[in-house]
Design a protein around this motif. Structure first.
Motif, PDB file in Angstrom:
ATOM      1  N   GLY A  90       0.756  -1.172   0.130  1.00  0.00           N
ATOM      2  CA  GLY A  90       0.077   0.294   0.317  1.00  0.00           C
ATOM      3  C   GLY A  90       0.563   1.461   0.113  1.00  0.00           C
ATOM      4  O   GLY A  90       0.147   2.325  -1.011  1.00  0.00           O
ATOM      5  N   THR A  91       2.251   1.593   1.023  1.00  0.00           N
ATOM      6  CA  THR A  91       2.405   2.694   0.985  1.00  0.00           C
ATOM      7  C   THR A  91       3.767   2.512  -0.327  1.00  0.00           C
ATOM      8  O   THR A  91       3.665   4.304  -0.941  1.00  0.00           O
ATOM      9  N   ALA A  92       3.789   1.541  -1.275  1.00  0.00           N
ATOM     10  CA  ALA A  92       4.754   1.808  -2.457  1.00  0.00           C
ATOM     11  C   ALA A  92       3.915   2.187  -2.839  1.00  0.00           C
ATOM     12  O   ALA A  92       3.908   3.049  -4.032  1.00  0.00           O
ATOM     13  N   VAL A  93       2.843   1.881  -3.246  1.00  0.00           N
ATOM     14  CA  VAL A  93       1.758   2.366  -4.148  1.00  0.00           C
ATOM     15  C   VAL A  93       1.568   3.548  -4.492  1.00  0.00           C
ATOM     16  O   VAL A  93       1.494   4.764  -5.672  1.00  0.00           O
ATOM     17  N   PHE A  94       0.809   4.197  -2.983  1.00  0.00           N
ATOM     18  CA  PHE A  94       0.997   5.414  -2.824  1.00  0.00           C
ATOM     19  C   PHE A  94       2.197   6.420  -2.832  1.00  0.00           C
ATOM     20  O   PHE A  94       1.836   7.229  -3.532  1.00  0.00           O
ATOM     21  N   VAL A  95       3.260   5.796  -2.917  1.00  0.00           N
ATOM     22  CA  VAL A  95       4.696   6.939  -2.943  1.00  0.00           C
ATOM     23  C   VAL A  95       4.737   7.135  -4.569  1.00  0.00           C
ATOM     24  O   VAL A  95       5.098   8.083  -5.107  1.00  0.00           O
ATOM     25  N   VAL A  96       4.102   6.048  -5.034  1.00  0.00           N
ATOM     26  CA  VAL A  96       4.320   5.836  -7.014  1.00  0.00           C
ATOM     27  C   VAL A  96       2.950   7.456  -7.639  1.00  0.00           C
ATOM     28  O   VAL A  96       3.515   7.428  -7.931  1.00  0.00           O
ATOM     29  N   VAL A  97       2.446   6.589  -7.161  1.00  0.00           N
ATOM     30  CA  VAL A  97       1.186   7.140  -7.540  1.00  0.00           C
ATOM     31  C   VAL A  97       1.093   8.595  -6.866  1.00  0.00           C
ATOM     32  O   VAL A  97       0.775   9.488  -7.632  1.00  0.00           O
ATOM     33  N   GLY A  98       1.565   9.220  -5.742  1.00  0.00           N
ATOM     34  CA  GLY A  98       1.983  10.792  -5.335  1.00  0.00           C
ATOM     35  C   GLY A  98       2.438  11.449  -6.352  1.00  0.00           C
ATOM     36  O   GLY A  98       2.564  12.302  -6.098  1.00  0.00           O
ATOM     37  N   LEU A  99       3.896  10.361  -6.370  1.00  0.00           N
ATOM     38  CA  LEU A  99       4.512  11.345  -7.444  1.00  0.00           C
ATOM     39  C   LEU A  99       4.300  11.584  -8.818  1.00  0.00           C
ATOM     40  O   LEU A  99       4.237  12.461  -8.785  1.00  0.00           O
ATOM     41  N   SER A 100       3.129  10.419  -8.826  1.00  0.00           N
ATOM     42  CA  SER A 100       2.659  10.627 -10.177  1.00  0.00           C
ATOM     43  C   SER A 100       1.898  11.862 -10.244  1.00  0.00           C
ATOM     44  O   SER A 100       2.452  12.236 -11.819  1.00  0.00           O
ATOM     45  N   VAL A 101       1.038  11.218  -9.144  1.00  0.00           N
ATOM     46  CA  VAL A 101      -0.144  12.741 -10.406  1.00  0.00           C
ATOM     47  C   VAL A 101       0.843  14.464  -9.514  1.00  0.00           C
ATOM     48  O   VAL A 101       0.476  15.047 -10.629  1.00  0.00           O
ATOM     49  N   LEU A 102       1.742  14.039  -9.019  1.00  0.00           N
ATOM     50  CA  LEU A 102       2.411  15.677  -8.511  1.00  0.00           C
ATOM     51  C   LEU A 102       3.184  15.583 -10.163  1.00  0.00           C
ATOM     52  O   LEU A 102       3.565  17.370 -10.210  1.00  0.00           O
ATOM     53  N   MET A 128      -2.522  18.605  -1.093  1.00  0.00           N
ATOM     54  CA  MET A 128      -3.168  17.157  -0.269  1.00  0.00           C
ATOM     55  C   MET A 128      -1.985  15.798  -0.538  1.00  0.00           C
ATOM     56  O   MET A 128      -2.327  15.735   0.451  1.00  0.00           O
ATOM     57  N   LEU A 129      -1.993  15.932  -1.344  1.00  0.00           N
ATOM     58  CA  LEU A 129      -0.671  14.778  -1.192  1.00  0.00           C
ATOM     59  C   LEU A 129       0.678  14.994  -0.495  1.00  0.00           C
ATOM     60  O   LEU A 129       1.106  14.225  -0.010  1.00  0.00           O
ATOM     61  N   LEU A 130       1.162  16.229  -0.583  1.00  0.00           N
ATOM     62  CA  LEU A 130       2.122  16.193  -0.133  1.00  0.00           C
ATOM     63  C   LEU A 130       2.043  16.252   2.033  1.00  0.00           C
ATOM     64  O   LEU A 130       2.989  15.556   2.586  1.00  0.00           O
ATOM     65  N   PRO A 177       3.948  15.688  11.584  1.00  0.00           N
ATOM     66  CA  PRO A 177       4.586  16.179  10.130  1.00  0.00           C
ATOM     67  C   PRO A 177       2.971  16.684   9.509  1.00  0.00           C
ATOM     68  O   PRO A 177       3.645  17.320   8.288  1.00  0.00           O
ATOM     69  N   ARG A 178       2.184  15.386   9.612  1.00  0.00           N
ATOM     70  CA  ARG A 178       0.865  16.032   8.449  1.00  0.00           C
ATOM     71  C   ARG A 178       0.200  17.762   8.802  1.00  0.00           C
ATOM     72  O   ARG A 178       0.121  18.118   7.607  1.00  0.00           O
ATOM     73  N   GLU A 179       0.305  17.772  10.114  1.00  0.00           N
ATOM     74  CA  GLU A 179       0.120  19.372  10.117  1.00  0.00           C
ATOM     75  C   GLU A 179       1.103  20.232  10.338  1.00  0.00           C
ATOM     76  O   GLU A 179       0.768  22.116   9.848  1.00  0.00           O
ATOM     77  N   GLY A 180       2.307  20.364  10.343  1.00  0.00           N
ATOM     78  CA  GLY A 180       3.924  20.750   9.579  1.00  0.00           C
ATOM     79  C   GLY A 180       3.653  21.049   8.165  1.00  0.00           C
ATOM     80  O   GLY A 180       3.484  22.304   7.692  1.00  0.00           O
ATOM     81  N   VAL A 181       3.527  19.834   7.628  1.00  0.00           N
ATOM     82  CA  VAL A 181       3.815  19.929   6.175  1.00  0.00           C
ATOM     83  C   VAL A 181       1.819  20.922   5.487  1.00  0.00           C
ATOM     84  O   VAL A 181       2.673  21.800   4.858  1.00  0.00           O
ATOM     85  N   THR A 182       1.256  20.538   5.783  1.00  0.00           N
ATOM     86  CA  THR A 182       0.317  20.777   5.328  1.00  0.00           C
ATOM     87  C   THR A 182      -0.189  22.897   5.350  1.00  0.00           C
ATOM     88  O   THR A 182      -0.201  23.544   4.938  1.00  0.00           O
TER      89      THR A 182
END
Length: 316
Positions: free
Chosen positions: A125-137, A239-241, A257-262
């Motif tokens: 799940g994490t691997a797919v998320f990272v690949v999809v997230g970077l692709s969308v970005l 949101m992806l970041l 980290p979620r709150e800081g990055v957002t």
């Protein structure tokens, strides 16, 4: 001793991030994140959470069956809900998954295989998320991270995957030469059966992609509840970041980290950092609310007398 120190570092790191946000932006953004949530927002979060939990449990079933563990979907959904609640309620953010892995391993008579199934499921799940997230970005240019940096990050991910694949292939050729080699060989066999089998990997990709869409939908619900009127196209990179930041281990039950990055991302994109922080707080509350059925599962399982396991691991 090292594990204990690292556990404290993760918790203190998350608290330090939250403390820095309070110091820079005050408590108003945090309190606003609680005030803006209403019944319809909670119902939306619960509905999306049900969908993503069922999909995640289905992914777990696929991986487990690939490893020879018969895992019914109904029980997997209940166990996944319980793990999500424990992850959200306890420091560290992974204790629920540890409990899920060990408990399922004991129920099926093979703790090692049960643990490996959960590790593979979360890793996939994490691997797919990272690949999809970077692709969308890369497709939707981020107003914060330059495209060339995204390309470098994507290249680093591909390189890491290639190195890992090379080590696994080398281990398969030299299986039995050493303890490390045998461990890598076992991992290679698990990946081949639990992730790359023809009847497994399509379901993993589909379920993981839909889970990502569910997280983005929850973030969008949080943004609208907090008063943001920005378009989805403008919010999506931010949101992806924020979601990628949740992969960092410095957190308290997912907070930090979620709150800081957002907050940082909204400020860098020309939006209000306080609004970004409020949205992240709303998302955190909604995510916790969506995990609350896991508390009911925990209570029911605690009150119900122990019964012999109905399903056992099949021979590898």
């Amino acid at each position: 001793m090292a594990r204990s120190v690292w556990a404290w570092v993760k918790v203190l790191g998350g608290l330090a991030i939250l403390g820095a946000l309070v110091w820079r932006l005050g408590t108003g953004a945090f309190l606003d994140g609680l005030y803006v949530i209403d019944g319809s927002t909670l119902l939306a979060a619960l509905g999306i959470g049900l969908l993503t939990t069922v999909l995640s449990a289905w992914r777990w079933c696929l991986v487990a069956r690939g490893l020879g563990i018969q895992l019914p979907l109904r029980g997997a959904v209940a166990d996944y809900y319980r793990a999500l609640f424990l992850n959200a309620a306890l420091p560290g953010g992974i204790l629920g998954d540890v409990h899920r892995a060990v408990r399922n391993g004991r129920d099926t008579g093979d703790v090692g295989r049960g643990v490996r199934a959960v590790v593979l499921e979360r890793s996939a799940g994490t691997a797919v998320f990272v690949v999809v997230g970077l692709s969308v970005l890369l497709v939707l240019p981020s107003p914060i991270v330059p495209r060339n940096q995204l390309v470098q990050i994507a290249a680093a991910v591909v390189l890491a995957a290639a190195v890992t694949g090379g080590l696994v292939a080398w281990a398969r050729r030299r299986q039995g030469a050493s303890l490390v080699t045998r461990a890598l060989g076992t991992a290679a066999a698990d990946i081949r059966r639990g992730l790359l089998a023809r009847h497994v990997w399509p379901g993993i990709l589909v379920s993981s992609a839909l889970v990502i869409a569910g997280h983005l939908a929850t973030f969008l619900v949080a943004a609208r509840a907090a008063g943001s009127t920005a378009s989805f196209a403008r919010l999506a990179p931010l949101m992806l970041l924020a979601l990628l930041a949740m992969l960092l281990p410095l957190n308290v039950g997912g907070w930090g980290p979620r709150e800081g990055v957002t907050a940082w991302a909204f400020g860098a994109a020309g939006l209000s950092p306080s609004l970004g922080l409020t949205i992240a707080v709303v998302y955190g509350v909604l995510a916790f609310a969506a995990s609350l059925p896991g508390a009911a599962v925990l209570v029911v399982r605690w009150l119900r007398p122990a019964t012999p396991p109905a399903e056992q691991a099949t021979p590898a």
